[in-house]
Write a protein that holds these residues in place. Structure first.
Motif, short mmCIF file in Angstrom:
data_model
loop_
_atom_site.label_atom_id
_atom_site.label_comp_id
_atom_site.label_asym_id
_atom_site.label_seq_id
_atom_site.Cartn_x
_atom_site.Cartn_y
_atom_site.Cartn_z
N LYS A 101 0.85 -1.20 0.00
CA LYS A 101 0.00 0.00 0.00
C LYS A 101 0.88 1.26 0.00
O LYS A 101 0.66 2.20 -0.76
CB LYS A 101 -0.88 -0.04 1.26
CG LYS A 101 -1.96 0.99 1.32
CD LYS A 101 -2.88 0.69 2.51
CE LYS A 101 -3.40 2.00 3.04
NZ LYS A 101 -3.49 2.05 4.49
N ASN A 102 1.93 1.24 0.85
CA ASN A 102 2.81 2.41 0.93
C ASN A 102 3.63 2.60 -0.34
O ASN A 102 3.82 3.74 -0.80
CB ASN A 102 3.73 2.28 2.15
CG ASN A 102 3.01 2.60 3.45
OD1 ASN A 102 1.88 3.10 3.42
ND2 ASN A 102 3.62 2.31 4.58
N THR A 108 2.64 6.47 -7.03
CA THR A 108 1.66 7.40 -7.58
C THR A 108 2.13 8.85 -7.41
O THR A 108 2.04 9.67 -8.32
CB THR A 108 0.29 7.20 -6.87
OG1 THR A 108 0.02 5.80 -6.87
CG2 THR A 108 -0.83 7.92 -7.55
N ARG A 109 2.67 9.14 -6.23
CA ARG A 109 3.14 10.51 -5.96
C ARG A 109 4.41 10.82 -6.76
O ARG A 109 4.57 11.95 -7.25
CB ARG A 109 3.38 10.70 -4.44
CG ARG A 109 2.15 10.54 -3.61
CD ARG A 109 1.15 11.66 -3.85
NE ARG A 109 1.40 12.80 -2.99
CZ ARG A 109 1.38 14.08 -3.38
NH1 ARG A 109 1.16 14.37 -4.64
NH2 ARG A 109 1.60 15.06 -2.53
N PHE A 110 5.30 9.82 -6.91
CA PHE A 110 6.52 10.04 -7.72
C PHE A 110 6.12 10.37 -9.16
O PHE A 110 6.72 11.23 -9.80
CB PHE A 110 7.43 8.79 -7.72
CG PHE A 110 8.14 8.51 -6.41
CD1 PHE A 110 8.23 9.47 -5.41
CD2 PHE A 110 8.74 7.27 -6.18
CE1 PHE A 110 8.88 9.20 -4.21
CE2 PHE A 110 9.40 6.99 -4.99
CZ PHE A 110 9.46 7.96 -4.00
N ASN A 129 10.50 3.18 -10.97
CA ASN A 129 10.09 1.83 -11.41
C ASN A 129 9.16 1.27 -10.36
O ASN A 129 9.55 1.18 -9.18
CB ASN A 129 11.29 0.86 -11.41
CG ASN A 129 12.23 1.10 -12.55
OD1 ASN A 129 11.82 1.23 -13.68
ND2 ASN A 129 13.52 1.18 -12.22
N TYR A 130 7.97 0.88 -10.75
CA TYR A 130 7.08 0.15 -9.82
C TYR A 130 6.09 -0.67 -10.66
O TYR A 130 5.37 -0.09 -11.49
CB TYR A 130 6.32 1.12 -8.89
CG TYR A 130 5.58 0.36 -7.81
CD1 TYR A 130 6.28 -0.40 -6.87
CD2 TYR A 130 4.19 0.37 -7.74
CE1 TYR A 130 5.61 -1.12 -5.89
CE2 TYR A 130 3.52 -0.35 -6.76
CZ TYR A 130 4.24 -1.10 -5.83
OH TYR A 130 3.58 -1.82 -4.87
N GLU A 143 2.19 9.87 3.25
CA GLU A 143 2.25 11.19 2.59
C GLU A 143 3.38 12.02 3.23
O GLU A 143 4.14 12.68 2.54
CB GLU A 143 0.89 11.91 2.66
CG GLU A 143 0.89 13.38 2.23
CD GLU A 143 1.30 13.64 0.77
OE1 GLU A 143 1.22 12.71 -0.07
OE2 GLU A 143 1.71 14.79 0.47
N ALA A 144 3.48 11.95 4.54
CA ALA A 144 4.56 12.69 5.23
C ALA A 144 5.92 12.16 4.76
O ALA A 144 6.86 12.95 4.56
CB ALA A 144 4.41 12.55 6.74
#
Ligand code: PLP
Length: 399
Positions: A267-268, A274-276, A284-285, A384-385
């Motif tokens: 999940k993390n 998504t944020r990158f 890469n994911y 997010e932090a």
């Protein structure tokens, strides 16, 4: 996606000991007695059930962990080793003799690469390394003396996926075995259920998840595991890389929380990917559709565990990667350390650490940039932090 649920398979096992302790008792014995002499002889020949001979062979605490691992993998059996590399080298050595050939994915953990490329060579076993994403190249590289096809499910550190069903077909058609290292993705994939003959683990990583030991596992059929521990010819029995039973006992307790940890790691990592992507990092994911192996990943994965906790970003140069990692560590993103599967985020520059055994020309051929930072994303509650700290670290380095 597959419906097989490794966590439920483990939970259905009855793990109680003879005194009905909920955790199996730790068996702190190297040797075992027999009520009758003939049972000792029969046990030596593998002809008894429920008797233990000597802990290099089997031990009740190791057996309890192995039963959980076999349930998790959907294999008949498993055997545990003192490190992940011990599991890999034992499994490989068991299949080859001088004059044989191994066909390996070009992208593997550096220690595995060094073992095949340098060490096995001394004993007349040749390994060729090819890009396992190119199935035609794999097919062409198989030789009459090829005994093993070797790959990681999700490879280290580029996070490309191996097509296990197709590789298994090719291996079997050539009379070879497919051995798969599933260290990055326990529970997410079950390689033996997808056609692999043997699955190996570094349990040092996600399976144990605490970074308090090194350990490994080999999972496969009863026939295969019994062959490994055969007193006359078994590679595990004769090289003796067995895991200490005290450690087996502690790892078993951690296996029971593995499903929850994998879900949170995944999940993390998905959140960070998504944020990158949003901020334009080169990442890469395999969990996002633009990854070249996204469809393959979805077709092989067990439902409910996500796409794993490993993610990498490319910072271009090794210098920049080093600076960013130092800043991230100061800010508390996690630790600048090799290894993975820990509850805190770990990061390292693969080319300068876990893949440094791989020569630079091969690193380039694999597509590995010198500025690649590999993250093992932790169990952070506020991801997010964590993302904000990573972003600030990159911005600080760019200033
Ligand atoms: N396999 C993979 C994918 C790894 O990343 C590692 C270690 O980093 C190993 C195997 C070796 O495991 P161990 O360090 O437990 O011997």
């Amino acid at each position: 996606m597959n419906k097989f649920d490794p966590a439920t398979a483990i939970q259905r096992l009855d793990g109680r000991d003879a005194n009905r302790g909920v955790n199996p008792a730790i068996c702190d014995s190297a040797t075992f007695t027999f009520p009758e002499a003939h049972l000792m002889t029969e046990t030596f020949h593998g002809e008894t059930e429920g008797y233990f001979l000597y802990s290099r062979h089997w031990n009740p605490s190791n057996l309890a962990l192995c039963q959980a691992l076999a349930a998790m993998e959907g294999t008949e059996s498993a055997w545990v080793t003192g490190s992940g590399l011990a599991a890999i080298t034992t499994a490989l050595l068991h299949e080859v003799k001088s004059g044989d050939h191994i066909l390996s994915s070009m992208t593997t953990y550096g220690g595995t690469f060094a073992f095949m490329n340098n060490w096995l060579k001394k004993f007349g076993v040749e390994t060729t390394f090819v890009n396992f994403q190119d199935l035609d190249a794999v097919k062409k590289a198989i030789r009459p003396n090829t005994k093993v096809l070797y790959t990681e499910t999700m490879n280290n550190p580029l996070l490309r996926m191996a097509n296990i069903p197709e590789l298994a077909k090719m291996a079997h058609a050539a009379g070879a075995k497919l051995i798969v290292d599933n260290t990055f993705t326990p529970m997410i994939f079950s390689p033996c259920r997808l056609g692999a003959d043997v699955t190996v683990y570094s349990m040092t990583k996600f399976v144990n998840g605490k970074n308090d030991c090194v350990a490994g596992a080999i999972c496969g059929s009863n026939e295969y595991i019994n062959g490994l521990i055969d007193v006359n010819n078994g590679t595990a029995m004769l090289l003796g890389p067995v895991l200490d039973p005290m450690r087996s006992s502690s790892i078993l307790k951690n296996v029971h929380t593995l499903h929850i940890r994998m879900q949170q790691h995944s999940k993390n990592a998905m959140y960070l990917a998504t944020r990158f992507k949003e901020v334009g990092f080169k990442y890469n994911y395999p969990g996002l559709p633009e990854h070249p192996d996204y469809q393959l990943t979805c077709s092989m994965m067990n439902e409910g565990y996500g796409f794993g906790g490993m993610i990498s970003i490319d910072m271009g140069t090794a210098d920049k990667a080093s600076k960013i990692m130092e800043i991230m560590q100061k800010k508390g993103v996690g630790y600048l350390a090799v290894s993975l599967g820990y509850f805190k985020t770990l990061f390292s520059n693969s080319g300068k650490s876990t893949s440094s055994e791989v020569p630079e020309d091969i690193q380039k051929e694999m597509g590995m940039s010198e500025g690649l930072i590999r993250f093992s994303v932790g169990l952070d509650n506020d991801i997010e932090a964590t993302f904000q700290l990573i972003k600030e670290s990159v911005e600080e380095c760019n200033r």
